[in-house]
Design a protein around this motif. Structure first.
Motif: not given
Length: 483
Positions: A281-289, A351-355, A97-98
């Protein structure tokens, strides 16, 4: 005395991790997984499993393929010596997403052409602004990308005495390692850049290696030899020693101040501003984890461990539809433990909310979200907030390029006030619904505004491609003849 990699500004050091994490997020999944535990910590339960990862050594006729696979695993992004963690890492999916946000922002900011006015002697900069022959518009894109990614980007005005010209060198935040400012005037008196290039090895004609060098721009007192200079001095260092010291000039004209312009996300200056893409980027890493934990939980619950309780004697090690289990102890039981997957839905929803939250950080999607339909007023408010951030960055880049052009004009013996550079910032789009489009056409039919204005609004909204004049010509040619 020479400049080394340890001579860094404290702001530079504090931002290194943030810059790397954003850069890796933009580069994508492979870069993130190559970093292993930097972005995906190892679960405590995996730490005891330190058996080196390898391909099965089961005898096979395809020995060559097994060797190739072993070699390939060691260079795979998800490789790790801990076998459990390697599977955990491989199953995790990093959301791209970044990079999509960055592309969207750049696309929005470059929808309209820039305006540039230069004296005849500087006209060449429009089409050849860098040593590589990149245009001024391409310089704008490089600077905008650098500021969006890292919150900072620097333009260095360089002199080509042989061709009697100047060109720009774009230095990203990670290359600008140190600087010094006069406390009374806030003028930059020293700037140090680190450059890394790939060169052929001195020992092997086909081997390459990285070569690190430093370039220091100094005006006033040289901190190395305490000499005083009233002009800008450029010193180059390699292998812990100074190899060159020059006073750049163009037909005898020297730089009056350091030929650098640093562009920031909040304001132009040497300080490290926040990176606009850091939130995405931080949200992308949170989703990744979270995805790593989710897929690992799914893997474990879909492949539960087979349990035998109360057996005595030889315990079977194989099971399946074609294998019969015979247990000596009549009281023994064999079973799969029940698994509780109720928490997995919570992780999915999170994860949906983070996206959705990631979308709000950029202007990639200026229309309604994938969820419930938004009202027109909500769309306007959200687009205005997103556009305002991008407008500020674009204005800073625009001013930075114009300031660099003024420095180029000064050393070229031209009045700096004769240069002008501007980029349109009215790029906030409005997504037109069918009802809004019908209302616009009705207003035109009622004579509230002209056909040309209607076409212009439709072009702005993406319904019509091209420019107003071309579209008017097409409409005139297609207009039916009335009896």
């Amino acid at each position: 005395m020479a400049i080394t990699n340890n001579d860094r500004n404290v702001q530079y050091t504090r931002n290194l991790y943030s810059w790397k994490s954003i850069d890796d997020a933009i580069t994508g999944s492979n870069a993130v997984k190559f970093a292993n535990e930097l972005y995906l910590p190892m679960p405590q339960g995996f730490i005891d499993d330190d058996t080196p990862a390898s391909v099965s050594d089961t005898p096979s006729a395809r020995t060559t393929d097994l060797i190739k696979n072993k070699e390939m695993i060691t260079i795979a992004p998800h490789y790790h010596s801990n076998r459990a963690y390697m599977g955990y890492l491989q199953r995790a999916r990093f959301p791209e997403i970044t990079i999509n946000t960055l592309r969207g922002l750049i696309g929005i900011a470059t929808r309209k052409k820039s305006s540039c006015e230069l004296p005849l002697a500087m006209e060449y900069i429009k089409t050849k602004a860098t040593r590589k022959g990149q245009s001024l518009d391409e310089v704008f894109v490089m600077c905008l990308s650098g500021v969006l990614k890292f919150g900072k980007c620097t333009i260095v005005v360089d002199v080509d005495e042989l061709n009697n010209s100047v060109h720009f060198v774009i230095q990203e935040a990670r290359q600008f390692i140190n600087w010094l400012e006069d406390p009374d005037t806030d003028e930059t008196t020293m700037a140090v850049f680190q450059n890394v290039e790939t060169v052929l090895s001195d020992y092997d004609s086909f081997e390459t290696e990285e070569k690190v060098s430093y370039t220091a721009y100094i005006i006033g007192e040289d901190p190395e030899d305490n000499s005083i200079s009233d002009a800008v001095v450029v010193c180059k260092y390699e292998d812990n020693s100074k190899i060159e010291k020059i006073v750049p000039n163009l037909q005898g004209v020297r730089f009056e101040k350091l030929p650098i312009v640093t562009i920031g996300s909040l304001e132009n200056g040497n300080d490290c501003d926040p990176a606009p893409l850091s939130g995405v980027a931080e949200i992308a890493y949170t989703i990744y984890r979270k995805d790593a934990d989710l897929t690992n939980a799914q893997y474990m619950t879909c492949n539960p461990m087979f349990c035998i309780s109360g057996a005595t004697g030889a315990v079977p090690t194989a099971y399946g539809s074609t294998v019969a289990l015979v247990l000596e102890n009549p009281a023994a039981t064999a079973f799969f433990p029940a698994t509780d997957t109720s928490a997995l839905n919570h992780v999915k929803n999170d994860m949906v909310e983070l996206k959705e939250e990631a979308k709000s950080f950029g202007a990639t999607l200026l229309g309604p979200t994938n969820g419930a339909a938004e009202s027109t007023e909500t769309v306007k408010i959200r687009q205005g907030a997103q556009g305002a951030t991008l407008v500020g960055v674009v204005q800073n880049v625009m001013k930075g390029i114009e300031d660099a052009l003024k420095i180029a004009a000064q050393i070229s013996g031209i009045n700096p006030d004769d240069v002008y550079y501007s980029v349109p910032t009215d790029f906030s789009e409005l997504s037109l619904s069918p009802q809004m489009l019908t209302a616009l056409v009705g207003a035109w039919q009622a004579g509230i505004y002209s056909k040309e204005s209607l076409i212009d609004m439709m072009i702005e909204s993406g319904f019509v491609k091209g420019d107003v004049e071309a579209e008017m010509t097409r409409i005139f040619n297609e207009e039916p003849e009335y009896a």
